[in-house]
Enzyme design. Structure first.
Site, PDB file in Angstrom:
ATOM      1  CG  ASP A  42       3.492  -9.952  -7.892  1.00 28.14           C
ATOM      2  OD1 ASP A  42       4.919 -10.226  -7.809  1.00 28.14           O
ATOM      3  OD2 ASP A  42       2.981  -9.458  -7.081  1.00 28.14           O
ATOM      4  CG  ASN A  95      -4.055  -1.914  -2.431  1.00 24.50           C
ATOM      5  OD1 ASN A  95      -3.552  -2.824  -1.822  1.00 24.50           O
ATOM      6  ND2 ASN A  95      -4.561  -1.608  -3.660  1.00 24.50           N
ATOM      7  CG  HIS A 113      -1.522  -5.399  -3.224  1.00 22.73           C
ATOM      8  ND1 HIS A 113      -1.385  -4.246  -4.082  1.00 22.73           N
ATOM      9  CD2 HIS A 113      -0.435  -5.708  -2.660  1.00 22.73           C
ATOM     10  CE1 HIS A 113      -0.101  -4.060  -4.169  1.00 22.73           C
ATOM     11  NE2 HIS A 113       0.650  -4.751  -3.357  1.00 22.73           N
ATOM     12  CD  GLU A 167      -3.822  -3.756  -6.963  1.00 29.29           C
ATOM     13  OE1 GLU A 167      -3.909  -3.853  -5.382  1.00 29.29           O
ATOM     14  OE2 GLU A 167      -3.105  -2.880  -7.218  1.00 29.29           O
TER      15      GLU A 167
END
Ligand code: F6R
Length: 248
Positions: free
Chosen positions: A67, A136, A138, A143
């Site tokens: 990313d 979380n 990810h 996400e």
């Protein structure tokens, strides 16, 4: 799925570096999928040391990163390109043309995503994908969502990610709110996956990811469906898995 228990961050880093080394030594021409963040930093340091000693040769290796933030230039000190350059590429004998990250300044983001995906396919896909785990759940910047997004795409970063990563910026307003990330399909097509995890604050999400339902709200849970995943985690990160009786 194999889970390798390690004592602490250093031990996790060395174990993960050994797995990456094995890939590089056994299959010189591999495509490595790489992650940024605090988790793999120690592993990159170890790989750079072994390269410097002459034990590891990256000259035939291609890399693709997971990313990049939208809006940051390559030389911005918080860009993932810069992270990779500073933590790994500038210390090893990789050919810089063989490294690839999404272009955070692309005018046509949609096209950049398509080109990035096409480039990965042209390389023959990822042989070994290194992943860290977000608070979380990810992976990459995939996400929590109602669906698993398949290919490289634009992501609006969640509040949890903005809070976690704002530590690297002067304040949260300076932080990009969107990014380009490989998709879940891109990640799941990797031949092998190495998930690294360290620290107590990741213990609950690691447990849910590896032993809970396969749910796009816990993106990493899809890894349960991959045929060749190795998890290298320290005892703090494994603590909830252990409490639940899934680890000796
Ligand atoms: C980074 C990435 C992210 C991180 C995750 C964990 O390229 O794709 O998924 O792996 O946010 O970050 P750290 O390691 O900083 O806790």
């Amino acid at each position: 799925m194999k889970i390798l228990k390690t004592k602490d961050y250093l031990d996790m880093s060395r174990t993960a570096a050994n797995i990456v080394s094995a890939q590089v030594i056994l299959h010189g021409k591999s495509v490595l999928g790489l992650a940024t963040g605090d988790t793999p930093k120690g592993m990159y340091k170890q790989l750079a040391e072994w390269n410097k000693r002459g034990d590891l040769d990256f000259s035939q290796i291609n890399t693709v990163n997971l990313d990049e933030y939208i809006g940051l230039s390559r030389d911005h000190e918080q860009s993932y390109y810069r992270f990779m350059y500073d933590n790994l590429f500038s210390h090893i004998n990789i050919q810089i043309n063989n490294t690839s990250l999404p272009n955070g300044l692309a005018e046509d983001v949609e096209k950049e995503c398509q080109n990035y995906e096409a480039n990965i396919n042209k390389l023959g896909g990822v042989d070994l994908q290194v992943l860290g785990l977000g608070h979380n759940g990810h992976i990459g910047f995939n996400e929590p969502d109602t669906v698993f997004k398949k290919n490289t795409h634009k992501v609006e970063l969640s509040e949890s990610t903005l809070n976690a990563n704002s530590r690297f910026f002067n304040n949260i307003n300076e932080m990009p709110k969107s990014a380009i990330s490989m998709g879940m399909g891109t990640i799941m097509r990797a031949k092998k996956i190495l998930l690294m995890c360290s620290g107590k604050e990741k213990a609950e999400i690691l447990y849910k990811s590896l032993f809970g339902d396969i749910d796009p709200m816990i993106p990493a849970s899809i890894l349960q469906l991959h045929m060749d995943v190795t998890v290298v985690a320290d005892m703090d990160a494994l603590s909830v898995i252990k409490e639940n009786g899934f680890l000796n």
